[in-house]
Scaffold this motif. Structure first.
Motif, mmCIF file in Angstrom:
data_model
loop_
_atom_site.group_PDB
_atom_site.id
_atom_site.type_symbol
_atom_site.label_atom_id
_atom_site.label_comp_id
_atom_site.label_asym_id
_atom_site.label_seq_id
_atom_site.Cartn_x
_atom_site.Cartn_y
_atom_site.Cartn_z
ATOM 1 N N ASN A 79 -10.929 83.218 11.582
ATOM 2 C CA ASN A 79 -12.253 82.788 12.014
ATOM 3 C C ASN A 79 -13.138 84.014 12.192
ATOM 4 O OD1 ASN A 79 -11.346 80.145 12.221
ATOM 5 N ND2 ASN A 79 -10.806 80.375 14.365
ATOM 6 N N TYR A 97 -16.407 82.412 16.575
ATOM 7 C CA TYR A 97 -16.288 81.060 16.029
ATOM 8 C C TYR A 97 -15.128 80.349 16.718
ATOM 9 C CZ TYR A 97 -15.508 77.412 12.505
ATOM 10 O OH TYR A 97 -15.346 76.224 11.857
ATOM 11 N N ARG A 120 -17.161 72.270 17.078
ATOM 12 C CA ARG A 120 -17.173 73.602 16.479
ATOM 13 C C ARG A 120 -18.297 74.422 17.099
ATOM 14 N NH1 ARG A 120 -18.334 73.101 10.432
ATOM 15 N NH2 ARG A 120 -16.224 72.287 10.484
#
Length: 151
Positions: free
Chosen positions: A57, A61, A76
């Motif tokens: 990632n 993130y 997310r």
């Protein structure tokens, strides 16, 4: 007496081996349970059904999925983007597949849900990890999201 000890030791070792082998077979036969909370840790890309690259990632993130009683919810966080990403729906699994059918989500996700609600993946995993693999129209692996259990 030596023969008796040898036979006893052989029987003991055979029993231990058979019990261990049975526990391994039982573990393999048990279907993968996604019940719980999972965090995305990295991705794989595939070529000819083999992993050719992996990448983590990006900094900051975070993506988390929660599975409970046939329902899935995911969210997310992308620090470099103010777009909200989350979705909610149902899911079913088999030993080798995961199908998520989303009911609603963030505005950005609803644009996707309006054209496709059902997301099907090949499923691989163990007790504390799973991989959802995207399959193309030819049946080949293309991309995976790789998760670890966090609860």
């Amino acid at each position: 007496m030596k023969n008796f000890i040898y036979v006893l030791a052989t029987v003991f070792l055979a029993t231990v081996f058979l019990a261990w082998n049975h526990s391994q077979d039982t573990e393999k036969a048990r279907p993968l349970s996604l019940e719980g909370v999972w965090e995305l840790v990295n991705y794989y890309t595939y070529e000819e059904n083999e992993v050719i690259d992996s990448f983590p990632n990006s900094e900051g993130y975070r993506q988390v999925k929660m599975y409970k009683d046939g329902k899935v919810m995911w969210t997310r966080k992308v620090p470099t983007d103010s777009t909200q990403w989350y979705g909610y729906g149902g899911y079913i699994t088999t030993d080798t597949s995961l199908v998520e059918t989303l009911e609603y989500g963030s505005a950005s996700m609803m644009r996707i849900i309006d054209t496709s609600r059902v997301f099907s993946f090949e499923l691989q995993g163990g007790k504390d990890w799973f991989r959802q693999i995207s399959i193309n129209e030819n049946g080949d692996r293309t991309f995976s999201e790789n998760y670890i259990r966090i609860k």
